[in-house]
Design a protein around this motif. Structure first.
Motif, PDB file in Angstrom:
ATOM      1  N   LEU A 167       1.045  -1.382   0.115  1.00 23.71           N
ATOM      2  CA  LEU A 167      -0.338   0.164  -0.231  1.00 23.71           C
ATOM      3  C   LEU A 167       0.676   1.334  -0.383  1.00 23.71           C
ATOM      4  CD1 LEU A 167      -2.712   1.282   0.248  1.00 23.71           C
ATOM      5  CD2 LEU A 167      -2.069   1.195   2.717  1.00 23.71           C
ATOM      6  N   LYS A 168       0.693   1.979  -1.308  1.00 25.92           N
ATOM      7  CA  LYS A 168       1.203   3.632  -1.238  1.00 25.92           C
ATOM      8  C   LYS A 168       0.867   4.528  -1.463  1.00 25.92           C
ATOM      9  CE  LYS A 168       4.513   0.597  -1.718  1.00 25.92           C
ATOM     10  NZ  LYS A 168       5.957   0.230  -1.115  1.00 25.92           N
ATOM     11  N   ILE A 169      -0.331   4.483  -1.477  1.00 27.23           N
ATOM     12  CA  ILE A 169      -1.263   6.046  -1.448  1.00 27.23           C
ATOM     13  C   ILE A 169      -3.176   5.095  -0.778  1.00 27.23           C
ATOM     14  CG2 ILE A 169      -2.069   7.318  -2.857  1.00 27.23           C
ATOM     15  CD1 ILE A 169      -0.138   7.015  -4.909  1.00 27.23           C
ATOM     16  N   MET A 170      -3.514   6.255  -0.279  1.00 26.93           N
ATOM     17  CA  MET A 170      -4.642   5.980   0.134  1.00 26.93           C
ATOM     18  C   MET A 170      -5.419   6.810  -0.600  1.00 26.93           C
ATOM     19  SD  MET A 170      -6.558   4.079   3.056  1.00 26.93           S
ATOM     20  CE  MET A 170      -6.761   2.994   2.651  1.00 26.93           C
ATOM     21  N   THR A 171      -6.686   7.147  -1.037  1.00 27.97           N
ATOM     22  CA  THR A 171      -7.522   7.899  -1.633  1.00 27.97           C
ATOM     23  C   THR A 171      -8.183   8.807  -0.306  1.00 27.97           C
ATOM     24  OG1 THR A 171      -7.539   7.758  -3.722  1.00 27.97           O
ATOM     25  CG2 THR A 171      -9.226   8.951  -2.556  1.00 27.97           C
ATOM     26  N   ILE A 172      -8.720   9.343   1.112  1.00 29.74           N
ATOM     27  CA  ILE A 172      -9.187   9.716   1.764  1.00 29.74           C
ATOM     28  C   ILE A 172     -10.250  10.511   1.786  1.00 29.74           C
ATOM     29  CG2 ILE A 172      -7.586   9.897   3.142  1.00 29.74           C
ATOM     30  CD1 ILE A 172      -8.768   7.968   5.320  1.00 29.74           C
ATOM     31  N   SER A 173     -11.593  10.685   2.140  1.00 28.18           N
ATOM     32  CA  SER A 173     -12.045  11.883   2.573  1.00 28.18           C
ATOM     33  C   SER A 173     -12.032  12.345   3.898  1.00 28.18           C
ATOM     34  CB  SER A 173     -13.623  12.061   2.035  1.00 28.18           C
ATOM     35  OG  SER A 173     -14.569  10.835   0.785  1.00 28.18           O
ATOM     36  N   PRO A 174     -12.015  14.191   3.316  1.00 30.07           N
ATOM     37  CA  PRO A 174     -11.611  15.072   4.489  1.00 30.07           C
ATOM     38  C   PRO A 174     -12.838  14.614   6.046  1.00 30.07           C
ATOM     39  CG  PRO A 174     -10.340  15.702   3.060  1.00 30.07           C
ATOM     40  CD  PRO A 174     -11.413  14.692   2.270  1.00 30.07           C
ATOM     41  N   SER A 175     -14.301  15.074   5.089  1.00 30.04           N
ATOM     42  CA  SER A 175     -15.477  15.316   5.642  1.00 30.04           C
ATOM     43  C   SER A 175     -15.449  13.450   6.029  1.00 30.04           C
ATOM     44  CB  SER A 175     -16.425  15.445   5.108  1.00 30.04           C
ATOM     45  OG  SER A 175     -16.538  14.438   3.553  1.00 30.04           O
ATOM     46  N   SER A 226      -3.954  10.775   0.040  1.00 30.35           N
ATOM     47  CA  SER A 226      -5.157  11.205  -1.812  1.00 30.35           C
ATOM     48  C   SER A 226      -6.394  11.118  -0.990  1.00 30.35           C
ATOM     49  CB  SER A 226      -4.764  10.490  -2.190  1.00 30.35           C
ATOM     50  OG  SER A 226      -4.622  11.506  -3.595  1.00 30.35           O
ATOM     51  N   LEU A 227      -6.578  13.383  -1.093  1.00 30.21           N
ATOM     52  CA  LEU A 227      -7.694  13.485  -0.846  1.00 30.21           C
ATOM     53  C   LEU A 227      -9.299  13.743  -1.772  1.00 30.21           C
ATOM     54  CD1 LEU A 227      -6.370  16.966   1.357  1.00 30.21           C
ATOM     55  CD2 LEU A 227      -7.087  14.156   2.208  1.00 30.21           C
ATOM     56  N   GLY A 228      -9.826  13.146  -2.105  1.00 30.58           N
ATOM     57  CA  GLY A 228     -10.558  12.456  -2.707  1.00 30.58           C
ATOM     58  C   GLY A 228     -12.192  12.703  -2.262  1.00 30.58           C
ATOM     59  N   HIS A 229     -12.825  12.084  -3.347  1.00 26.62           N
ATOM     60  CA  HIS A 229     -14.373  11.714  -3.487  1.00 26.62           C
ATOM     61  C   HIS A 229     -14.960  12.000  -1.912  1.00 26.62           C
ATOM     62  CE1 HIS A 229     -14.569   8.121  -5.804  1.00 26.62           C
ATOM     63  NE2 HIS A 229     -13.542   8.021  -6.167  1.00 26.62           N
ATOM     64  N   ASP A 230     -15.201  13.912  -2.835  1.00 31.92           N
ATOM     65  CA  ASP A 230     -15.283  14.181  -1.290  1.00 31.92           C
ATOM     66  C   ASP A 230     -15.837  15.451  -2.245  1.00 31.92           C
ATOM     67  OD1 ASP A 230     -16.611  14.937   0.570  1.00 31.92           O
ATOM     68  OD2 ASP A 230     -14.446  14.928   1.939  1.00 31.92           O
TER      69      ASP A 230
END
Length: 240
Positions: free
Chosen positions: A65-73, A94-98
């Motif tokens: 696991l090198k990168i994970m997309t996670i939503s700040p909210s 990595s911030l996304g899907h938010d």
């Protein structure tokens, strides 16, 4: 959730090993802690499992696991414990899907990467990333969302809330379908080229009408022009 372990065991077999036509350098896990699904499967049970459940997932995925997309909210109500855990493990955030996150939540998330304690001893820092800019994100001229941050080469000077923070690097799906050529041009003009990662988001070969299994049990279909893949409900979920 029960598929994570077996799937990651299969991936480990190919991780960093040549001879398969390409070399798998690592995993970018798009979720499961995401606020706006887009084409992703519902992972609300995993979101509700708390920090322990989240760290169990990280342990199952392992060093690939090198990168994970996670939503700040999603992480804001928990004081960004999951984001902090990723930074401490050396996994790129990595911030996304938010579409719901606020400017304050994004800045607070970035501040975790600015200075984060590593096991309570050594401070570590990390420059964050933004997953597929503009897609499953919000842009507003008064209420900045992730798309605003994706376009930002440098933060406003002399504003305390931005002090000490660095704009994230960005990635963009440059197939002219996920993002229009005009919007892509705006991003390329706004950001330093060294801060942009161009990706394909490809999940199928370009065969018009081809159906593929997506997200375990869902079915997706290649568009008539063989450029994109969408769920049968019509949600864009990948490229060719």
């Amino acid at each position: 959730e029960e598929m994570i372990g077996p799937l990651c065991e299969q991936i480990q077999h190919f991780y960093e090993k040549p001879g398969f036509g390409c070399v798998l350098r690592g995993i970018h896990a798009e979720g499961p802690i995401v606020a706006t699904l887009g084409g992703l499967p519902d992972a609300s049970k995993l979101i509700a499992s708390g920090l322990k459940g989240f760290e169990d997932i990280l342990d199952k995925i392992g060093p690939s696991l090198k990168i994970m997309t996670i939503s700040p909210s999603c992480d804001a109500p928990h004081d960004f414990q999951r984001i902090r855990s990723l930074v401490q493990r050396g996994v790129r955030v990595s911030l996304g899907h938010d579409k719901e996150c606020t400017e304050t939540q994004i800045l607070r998330a970035l501040s975790v990467g600015s200075v984060c304690s590593n096991s309570g001893t050594h401070p570590v820092s990390q420059r964050f990333h933004i997953t597929h800019s503009f897609n499953v994100q919000a842009f507003h001229h008064r209420l900045p969302g992730l798309a605003n941050f994706a376009l930002c080469r440098s933060f406003p000077a002399h504003m305390p809330k931005y002090a000490g923070l660095t704009p994230p690097t960005v990635e963009v799906i440059a197939d002219f379908k996920h993002v229009s050529p005009l919007t892509l041009s705006i991003l390329l003009s706004a950001r330093d080229p060294d801060d942009i990662c161009v990706i394909t988001d490809a999940i199928s070969e370009p065969v018009p009408g081809k159906r593929v299994k997506y997200s375990n049990s869902r079915i997706a279909q290649v568009s008539p022009d063989a450029m994109t893949v969408s769920t049968l409900e019509g949600t864009l979920c990948g490229s060719c």
